[in-house]
Write a protein that holds these residues in place. Structure first.
Motif, short mmCIF file in Angstrom:
data_model
loop_
_atom_site.label_atom_id
_atom_site.label_comp_id
_atom_site.label_asym_id
_atom_site.label_seq_id
_atom_site.Cartn_x
_atom_site.Cartn_y
_atom_site.Cartn_z
N UNK A 59 0.83 -1.20 0.00
CA UNK A 59 0.00 0.00 0.00
C UNK A 59 0.87 1.25 0.00
N UNK A 60 1.94 1.17 0.83
CA UNK A 60 2.79 2.36 0.94
C UNK A 60 3.45 2.68 -0.40
N UNK A 61 3.87 1.67 -1.17
CA UNK A 61 4.52 1.91 -2.47
C UNK A 61 3.53 1.82 -3.62
N UNK B 226 -6.42 2.10 0.29
CA UNK B 226 -5.35 2.97 0.76
C UNK B 226 -5.93 4.04 1.64
N UNK B 227 -5.06 5.00 2.02
CA UNK B 227 -5.49 6.02 2.95
C UNK B 227 -6.53 6.92 2.33
N UNK B 228 -6.54 7.00 1.03
CA UNK B 228 -7.53 7.84 0.35
C UNK B 228 -8.83 7.07 0.12
N UNK B 229 -8.90 5.93 0.68
CA UNK B 229 -10.08 5.04 0.58
C UNK B 229 -10.33 4.63 -0.87
N UNK C 130 -17.92 -3.29 -0.59
CA UNK C 130 -18.35 -1.96 -0.16
C UNK C 130 -19.85 -1.86 -0.11
N UNK C 131 -20.57 -2.63 -0.96
CA UNK C 131 -22.03 -2.57 -0.98
C UNK C 131 -22.67 -3.25 0.23
N UNK C 132 -21.91 -4.15 0.86
CA UNK C 132 -22.48 -4.87 2.00
C UNK C 132 -22.40 -4.09 3.29
N UNK C 133 -21.66 -2.96 3.26
CA UNK C 133 -21.54 -2.15 4.45
C UNK C 133 -22.76 -1.27 4.59
N UNK C 134 -23.31 -1.17 5.71
CA UNK C 134 -24.45 -0.29 5.96
C UNK C 134 -23.97 1.14 6.09
N UNK C 135 -24.92 2.01 6.18
CA UNK C 135 -24.55 3.42 6.25
C UNK C 135 -23.72 3.71 7.49
N UNK C 136 -23.96 2.95 8.56
CA UNK C 136 -23.19 3.18 9.79
C UNK C 136 -21.96 2.33 9.88
N UNK C 137 -21.63 1.63 8.79
CA UNK C 137 -20.42 0.82 8.76
C UNK C 137 -20.59 -0.58 9.25
N UNK C 138 -21.81 -1.01 9.51
CA UNK C 138 -22.05 -2.37 9.98
C UNK C 138 -22.67 -3.20 8.87
N UNK C 139 -22.40 -4.47 8.86
CA UNK C 139 -22.94 -5.37 7.84
C UNK C 139 -24.29 -5.87 8.26
N UNK C 140 -25.11 -6.28 7.32
CA UNK C 140 -26.38 -6.92 7.68
C UNK C 140 -26.14 -8.15 8.55
N UNK C 141 -27.23 -8.62 9.16
CA UNK C 141 -27.11 -9.70 10.15
C UNK C 141 -26.57 -10.97 9.53
#
Length: 481
Positions: free
Chosen positions: A62-64, A90-93, A108-119
């Motif tokens: 990632x760094x290089x 990376x750091x820039x997402x 990325x689509x499985x993440x909820x708006x608050x950063x949590x995944x569905x059950x």
């Protein structure tokens, strides 16, 4: 003995089996939920570990900004079939590397708006640091089996369990029906057995009652016949005795006529010696005739006693005192080879003829002696007796009685002899040794005194004569006329 319902072995009931089945299903569901939760926790710990390893591996890439190297590290995780997707940012997402299984959406689509995944999915995020600086982030996702899917996996077992429970319930119902039928049959069989036993008892009682009735009717008929004959015979004896007495007086007065008319003059005078010899012969013949008449009169008295037509002089007396008064006579009658044991426990008075009771006891003791030709032991007992519903005695009403018994250990009687023992003129003694009226006289006297006479005997085991008389209140006299 009939078994009571609460004493039967414990049996399962259908409702209890259904409750047990429900509890099994609930326990299975709870176990599945617990296992599902435990598996999620364990899988999350594994994902965190894998993410930390991947983050440590791709930090330099990632760094290089070496995307190829980062992709190689990510592709290595594809060997784990449980991982559904992985991504390195990376750091820039911006995504540096990643993968996703076919048919699944980007991580990325499985993440909820608050950063949590569905059950049903688990996503872990681990920072990639180089020293104290965060250079990027690593995401791993695993698709968990939904709870309902896991529960569905147990549906087959649950179905089999329910079927087994239903079968057991059906068997329990059938068992209950069979048990009730068996209990009903058992109760019915017990009732029939009890009814049959009662019927047998009633038949035996009826047979004994009929036998006793026949015996009573026979004895009554014999008694009426004997009483009638005895009365007529006694009247004839009185006429004969009066005629003999008159004849004796006339002959001793020198008048040979029976009606008192003057006799023809003697042809010659008798000498004093001849007249005295003639008078002695007359007296002898008259004494023999009088003795025969007295014996016949005694016979008629016995017949009248058996027929319960004999005049009695009853009075209140105690049998224990009477036995003590006549015991010298009893000892003398049995002789030295027989021992008499007295058990006089009752002091209650009875109402009876003292002379007849004395003759009864003496007669019974003599009979007991005759039944023991080689000697033995006689027991004379007097005790109290209570007759009521709990202790009945056929032929006597309830009340208080005095029981006289004479027991010997002699030869005993057969059943046939015992049944006929009270009949008049029945005797087992040789001809000329007995008239057969002793026990019949005792029977008639006892019944005439409102009591009961009976015999218990077995061959070789002795005989017991029972005399039961009602107790009377008041003071007793013991004098015997």
């Amino acid at each position: 003995m009939k078994a009571r319902a609460d004493q039967r072995p414990y049996k399962f009931r259908p409702v209890m089996l259904l409750v047990a089945a429900g509890m099994l299903l609930i326990a299975g569901a709870l176990a599945a939920a617990y296992q599902y939760h435990s598996a999620r926790v364990e899988r999350r710990h594994q994902l965190i570990t894998q993410a930390n390893i991947l983050a440590a591996s791709v930090t330099a890439a990632i760094a290089f900004d070496d995307r190829a190297a980062a992709q190689e590290y990510v592709n290595a995780l594809m060997l784990d079939p449980r991982l559904d997707a992985a991504a390195v940012y990376n750091e820039a997402h911006r995504q540096v590397a990643g993968f996703q299984r076919a048919g699944s959406e980007p991580i990325a689509d499985s993440l909820a708006a608050d950063g949590r995944a569905p059950q049903q999915r688990q996503v872990v995020e681990v920072p990639a640091r180089q020293g104290a600086t965060t250079v990027g982030r690593v995401y791993l996702r695993v698709a968990d089996t939904p709870l309902m899917v896991q529960l569905a996996r147990y549906s087959g077992v649950a179905l089999l369990t329910i079927m087994a429970v239903l079968m057991l319930s059906a068997l329990a119902v059938a068992q209950g029906v069979l048990t009730r039928a068996h209990d009903a049959l058992h109760r019915r069989a017990t009732e029939l057995a009890d009814a049959n036993e009662r019927l047998n008892i009633e038949m035996a009682q009826r047979a004994r009652t009929e036998e006793a009735l026949r015996q009573s009717q026979k004895m009554e008929a014999i008694g009426q016949l004997s009483g009638g004959i005895a009365h007529d015979f006694n009247n004839l004896l009185m006429i004969i005795k009066s005629s003999l007495t008159l004849l004796q007086q006339k002959l001793l007065q020198g008048d040979p006529s029976a009606d008192g008319t003057p006799a023809s003059p003697p042809r010659k005078r008798e000498s004093d010696d001849g007249r005295e010899a003639r008078e002695q012969r007359i007296r002898h013949y008259l004494d023999v005739a009088q003795d025969g008449i007295d014996r016949a009169a005694s016979l008629t008295q016995r017949l009248l006693s058996f027929a319960r037509q004999q005049p009695l002089s009853p009075r209140s007396l105690r049998l224990d005192v009477l036995v003590r008064d006549i015991h010298p006579l009893l000892e003398h009658s049995v002789g030295s080879g027989v021992e008499i044991d007295y058990r006089l426990d009752s002091h209650r008075p009875v109402l009876c003829d003292a002379n007849q009771m004395e003759n009864t006891i003496l007669n019974l003791v003599v009979n007991a002696r005759d039944a023991m030709p080689d000697g033995g032991r006689i027991v004379i007992g007097v005790d109290d007796l209570r007759i009521d519903a709990d202790h009945p005695m056929e032929g006597l009403p309830d009340g208080d009685y005095v029981h006289l018994r004479v027991v010997d250990n002699g030869m005993g009687m057969s059943e046939e002899v015992r049944r006929k023992a009270f009949e008049p003129f029945f005797t087992t003694k040789p001809v000329g040794k007995g008239t057969g009226l002793g026990l019949s006289t005792i029977f008639g006297f006892t019944v005439q005194s409102r009591g009961l006479a009976s015999i218990d005997s077995e061959p070789g085991r002795g005989t017991t004569i029972h005399i039961v008389l009602p107790h009377v209140a008041g003071e007793a006299t013991t004098e015997v006329a």
